[in-house]
Design a protein around this motif. Structure first.
Motif, PDB file in Angstrom:
ATOM      1  N   GLU A 194      -7.712  -9.555  11.516  1.00 62.01           N
ATOM      2  CA  GLU A 194      -9.056 -10.084  11.826  1.00 62.01           C
ATOM      3  C   GLU A 194      -9.881  -9.092  12.634  1.00 62.01           C
ATOM      4  O   GLU A 194     -11.103  -9.035  12.500  1.00 62.01           O
ATOM      5  N   SER A 195      -9.187  -8.325  13.481  1.00 60.61           N
ATOM      6  CA  SER A 195      -9.896  -7.337  14.302  1.00 60.61           C
ATOM      7  C   SER A 195     -10.314  -6.107  13.500  1.00 60.61           C
ATOM      8  O   SER A 195     -10.890  -5.182  14.062  1.00 60.61           O
ATOM      9  N   GLY A 196      -9.980  -6.083  12.229  1.00 61.58           N
ATOM     10  CA  GLY A 196     -10.475  -4.998  11.380  1.00 61.58           C
ATOM     11  C   GLY A 196      -9.484  -3.868  11.129  1.00 61.58           C
ATOM     12  O   GLY A 196      -9.848  -2.845  10.554  1.00 61.58           O
ATOM     13  N   PHE A 197      -8.232  -4.034  11.554  1.00 64.47           N
ATOM     14  CA  PHE A 197      -7.244  -2.990  11.270  1.00 64.47           C
ATOM     15  C   PHE A 197      -6.730  -3.167   9.842  1.00 64.47           C
ATOM     16  O   PHE A 197      -6.207  -4.214   9.498  1.00 64.47           O
ATOM     17  N   SER A 198      -6.911  -2.133   9.027  1.00 66.07           N
ATOM     18  CA  SER A 198      -6.439  -2.274   7.654  1.00 66.07           C
ATOM     19  C   SER A 198      -5.078  -1.611   7.462  1.00 66.07           C
ATOM     20  O   SER A 198      -4.382  -1.891   6.496  1.00 66.07           O
TER      21      SER A 198
END
Ligand SMILES: Nc1ncnc2c1ncn2[C@@H]1O[C@H](COP(=O)(O)OP(=O)(O)O)[C@@H](O)[C@H]1O
Ligand SMILES: [Mg+2]
Length: 302
Positions: free
Chosen positions: A139-143
């Motif tokens: 959710e925090s944007g770490f792919s």
């Protein structure tokens, strides 16, 4: 989100070096809003010291921005209450602006001890301690998330494996390397994979590859050939493939300099042919990694 961990029974084989450099390479190539995270689970905090230096690592430990503090909070409060991003820092410096770190902490063995106590009492909830935090990180944007566990297969390495989509195995091809790889396969693999299945995960993590590192001699090339042969002819991981990377990494001084200067290999200036060769080899290795892990080529192997 994809989660990767470099694992080995032996220390000093290049787990941390490969983790940090691979993560940085990937971070410098992803686009849009994507971010890459390195989680440092080692009490020696090798990844954190490599990226940020000793002083900063100590400061982060004092400030409580570490993987240990996050896991401890997860144990105490449950993962719902947590905001993992609060513990994450930017790599900064010469590193990709998309690279982040969940710093290492010398106290992390306390987590290992709690896990062992729980396991002794028949529980195995601990094994998902890290995995349960992944949705929040996503959710925090770490792919992409890279987990750097300690050497040897204690609870922390198992947590890393339980959280991982892929594990990559660096091997220094000497007699010890051969023995430790066999141990890895015969003991850890089977037991850990069973634990992971018991924890409610239907498919175990895939092997993203075996990579030979720190090769110094012809003899070591020969040993690498024979380990590669063993891996490809025997079904060491049941029905799952274990690719052996064609690219091999040799022993180069520039790796040690990069560590001392807290820089990715790719940002080091080549002063000798050896330096240049080291960087080229790393790029070939990265391409193998990219194909097998990032593009999931492993899944199309038998
Ligand atoms: N290909 C290589 N050539 C020379 N030195 C290397 C190479 N790979 C790693 N090293 C060095 O070996 C040491 C151990 O590497 P590290 O990544 O910390 O191993 P691990 O995390 O498996 O314990 C470090 O000093 C690192 O700079
Ligand atoms: Mg290490």
């Amino acid at each position: 989100m994809k989660v990767v961990t470099f694992l080995s029974v032996k220390g000093g084989v290049g787990k941390t070096t490969l983790t940090v450099n691979t993560a940085n390479e990937l971070a410098s190539r992803v686009g849009g809003e994507e971010k890459v995270l390195v989680i440092d689970l080692d009490a020696q905090a090798g990844a954190t010291v490599y990226v940020l230096g000793h002083k900063q690592q100590e400061n982060l430990e004092k400030r409580g921005s570490t993987a240990y503090e996050l896991l401890r909070s997860a144990l105490r409060a449950g993962e719902e209450a947590l905001d993992p991003e609060r513990f994450v820092v930017e790599a900064g410096g010469e590193w990709s602006s998309r690279l982040y770190l969940l710093p290492g902490d010398s106290r992390i063995m306390a987590i290992e001890r709690e896990a062992i106590a729980e396991a002794a009492a028949g529980g195995f909830g601990w094994i998902v301690l890290l995995r349960q935090l992944l949705p929040k990180l996503s959710e925090s944007g770490f792919s992409y998330v890279f987990i750097d566990p300690p050497a040897a297969f204690g609870a922390l390495a198992r947590m890393a494996l339980a959280a991982a989509d892929y594990f990559v195995v660096p091997i220094v091809p000497d007699d010890l390397g051969r023995v430790s790889f066999r141990m890895f396969v015969s003991d850890f693999f089977r037991e850990a994979v069973l634990q992971i299945k018991q924890s409610g995960r239907s498919e175990p993590p895939l092997c993203g590859g075996v990579v030979f590192n720190k090769i110094k001699s012809k003899t070591q090339e020969v040993i690498a050939n024979s380990i590669a042969e063993e891996v490809s002819t025997r079904k060491l991981y049941g029905r799952y493939a274990i690719p052996v990377y064609k690219s091999r990494l040799h022993d180069y001084i520039i790796y040690v300099k990069a560590l001392e200067e807290h820089k990715p290999l790719s940002r080091m200036r080549s002063r000798t042919d050896q330096d240049e060769q080291a960087k080229e080899e790393f790029e070939s290795y990265y391409n193998d990694f990219y194909d097998y892990v990032v593009r999931d080529k492993v899944k199309s192997l038998g």
